[in-house]
Design an enzyme around this catalytic site. Structure first.
Site, PDB file in Angstrom:
ATOM      1  N   ASP A 191     -10.157  -5.724  -3.062  1.00 12.39           N
ATOM      2  CA  ASP A 191      -9.563  -4.709  -2.179  1.00 12.39           C
ATOM      3  C   ASP A 191     -10.435  -3.448  -2.246  1.00 12.39           C
ATOM      4  O   ASP A 191     -10.583  -2.852  -3.323  1.00 12.39           O
ATOM      5  CB  ASP A 191      -8.136  -4.442  -2.700  1.00 12.39           C
ATOM      6  CG  ASP A 191      -7.368  -3.445  -1.871  1.00 12.39           C
ATOM      7  OD1 ASP A 191      -7.988  -2.585  -1.233  1.00 12.39           O
ATOM      8  OD2 ASP A 191      -6.123  -3.520  -1.904  1.00 12.39           O
TER       9      ASP A 191
ATOM     10  N   SER B 259       0.835  -1.198   0.000  1.00 14.74           N
ATOM     11  CA  SER B 259       0.000   0.000   0.000  1.00 14.74           C
ATOM     12  C   SER B 259       0.876   1.257   0.000  1.00 14.74           C
ATOM     13  O   SER B 259       1.661   1.451  -0.935  1.00 14.74           O
ATOM     14  CB  SER B 259      -0.963  -0.068   1.187  1.00 14.74           C
ATOM     15  OG  SER B 259      -1.998   0.843   1.024  1.00 14.74           O
TER      16      SER B 259
ATOM     17  N   HIS C 131      -7.342  -6.136   1.181  1.00 16.54           N
ATOM     18  CA  HIS C 131      -6.140  -5.320   1.387  1.00 16.54           C
ATOM     19  C   HIS C 131      -5.346  -5.757   2.620  1.00 16.54           C
ATOM     20  O   HIS C 131      -4.322  -5.174   2.938  1.00 16.54           O
ATOM     21  CB  HIS C 131      -6.601  -3.863   1.564  1.00 16.54           C
ATOM     22  CG  HIS C 131      -5.538  -2.815   1.383  1.00 16.54           C
ATOM     23  ND1 HIS C 131      -4.984  -2.508   0.162  1.00 16.54           N
ATOM     24  CD2 HIS C 131      -4.937  -1.976   2.267  1.00 16.54           C
ATOM     25  CE1 HIS C 131      -4.098  -1.546   0.313  1.00 16.54           C
ATOM     26  NE2 HIS C 131      -4.041  -1.201   1.585  1.00 16.54           N
TER      27      HIS C 131
HETATM   28  N1  LIG Z   1      -7.477   2.633   9.166  1.00 19.12           N
HETATM   29  C1  LIG Z   1      -7.905   2.383   7.815  1.00 19.12           C
HETATM   30  C2  LIG Z   1      -7.244   1.175   7.237  1.00 19.12           C
HETATM   31  C3  LIG Z   1      -5.798   1.288   7.183  1.00 19.12           C
HETATM   32  C4  LIG Z   1      -5.176   0.086   6.546  1.00 19.12           C
HETATM   33  O1  LIG Z   1      -5.844  -0.762   5.935  1.00 19.12           O
HETATM   34  N2  LIG Z   1      -3.886   0.004   6.699  1.00 19.12           N
HETATM   35  C5  LIG Z   1      -3.178  -1.064   6.068  1.00 19.12           C
HETATM   36  C6  LIG Z   1      -2.103  -0.447   5.224  1.00 19.12           C
HETATM   37  S1  LIG Z   1      -2.785   0.717   4.072  1.00 19.12           S
HETATM   38  C7  LIG Z   1      -2.542  -1.940   7.121  1.00 19.12           C
HETATM   39  O2  LIG Z   1      -1.553  -2.593   6.859  1.00 19.12           O
HETATM   40  N3  LIG Z   1      -3.107  -1.963   8.330  1.00 19.12           N
HETATM   41  C8  LIG Z   1      -2.518  -2.656   9.444  1.00 19.12           C
HETATM   42  C9  LIG Z   1      -2.892  -4.087   9.608  1.00 19.12           C
HETATM   43  O3  LIG Z   1      -3.754  -4.606   8.876  1.00 19.12           O
HETATM   44  O4  LIG Z   1      -2.262  -4.741  10.480  1.00 19.12           O
HETATM   45  C10 LIG Z   1      -9.384   2.162   7.747  1.00 19.12           C
HETATM   46  O5  LIG Z   1      -9.932   1.799   8.777  1.00 19.12           O
HETATM   47  O6  LIG Z   1      -9.944   2.310   6.650  1.00 19.12           O
END
Ligand SMILES: N[C@@H](CCC(=O)N[C@@H](CS)C(=O)NCC(=O)O)C(=O)O
Length: 283
Positions: free
Chosen positions: A227, A149, A261
């Site tokens: 995604d 990402s 994602h």
């Molecule tokens: N906080 C965001 C999502 C953020 C998100 O998906 N972050 C990804 C990277 S873009 C991630 O790796 N999150 C941490 C995880 O899944 O451990 C939401 O709620 O929409």
């Protein structure tokens, strides 16, 4: 550049460790994860750098990707830094999940109040590489980079802006064209200034590919078809594919039906990516 060992766990025969150190470039204490396969006791090994996405620290990849099994199998060290400077209490650095802490975007900021510390590009491509080659039994200069990402965008720009520094690059669900999506525009506006007066194209993989001039580089991209951020047009992989076609830069885009994602998706294909990089690193 003293390193402090924060944690150490035996995993698949090697060790998963976390270190902290004082970063000169970022002006704060930083943590990174490092997986050291058992083969490192006897010989120097190549390194793969992993860059995480928005809201992550070094912990997400270590705990959720399942990379350790494959790093041991292919005999590669994996290093994963945090995603931004931390603990600086810059005004506004904790107000948004997609800007400031946890969202450094792997650029070198030019705007106040970020420009003194938010220099993740230089941290990843210079300081971290130096720290790893000084402190661990690695083959200097034999390294690849991958990410997810925001970190996929980071991996792509680190490779495209430093021809020859990395033997290969790959990305899971990267933000391919940040100048054209909401996440990227917000970050670039804040760190680099308004589009009209700043060189956003110097930090955008889809633009950088058009001017890439270096050793052959194949972009190895992975994208879950389910995604939600793909559907919301934050990732824009087709723009990167089009730019690669025009620039004659080879690109492989693996579409994964039904995958989203999350790290459930990443852990399903991390082995393929490590195998891919290993092919370039073990030559
Ligand atoms: N906080 C965001 C999502 C953020 C998100 O998906 N972050 C990804 C990277 S873009 C991630 O790796 N999150 C941490 C995880 O899944 O451990 C939401 O709620 O929409």
């Amino acid at each position: 550049m003293a390193l402090v060992e924060i944690s150490k766990y035996k995993s698949f025969g090697g060790f998963q460790k976390v270190f902290s150190h004082k970063s000169k470039i970022l002006g704060c204490e930083m943590k990174f994860g490092i997986y050291l396969p058992s083969q490192i006791e006897d010989k120097k090994l190549p390194v793969i750098y992993w860059l995480s996405g928005l809201t992550c620290s070094e912990a997400n990849f270590i705990e959720k990707s399942g990379a350790q099994r494959y790093a041991q199998e292919y005999g590669v060290v994996i290093v994963n830094p945090d995603t931004s400077p931390r603990g600086l209490n810059i005004s506004g650095d904790k107000d948004n999940w997609d800007f400031g802490e946890g969202a450094g975007f792997y650029v070198d900021a030019t705007e106040e109040p970020w420009k003194k510390n938010y220099n993740m590009f230089s941290y990843v491509t210079k300081e971290l590489i130096e720290i790893i080659s000084t402190n661990f039994n690695v083959i200097e200069g034999t390294q690849s980079i991958m990410g997810h990402s925001m970190g996929g965008h980071g991996a792509l720009i680190c490779a495209l802006k430093n021809p020859g520094l990395y033997q290969s690059v790959s990305a899971f669900a990267p933000i391919c064209n940040p100048s054209k999506c909401a996440w990227g525009r917000k970050a670039f506006e804040g760190y680099l200034g308004p589009q009209e007066t700043s060189n956003w194209s110097d930090w955008d993989a889809t633009e950088l590919v058009k001017v890439y001039n270096g050793p052959p580089l194949c972009l190895f991209i992975d994208q879950g078809a389910a995604d939600k951020f793909l559907q919301e047009e934050q990732l824009l992989p087709n723009n990167l594919v089009e730019a690669c076609k025009i620039a004659k830069v080879p690109i492989i885009l693996n579409k994964r039906e039904g995958y989203d994602h999350s790290y459930f998706y990443i852990s399903s294909f991390i082995g393929e990516h490590i195998k891919h990089h290993s092919g370039y690193l073990q030559k």
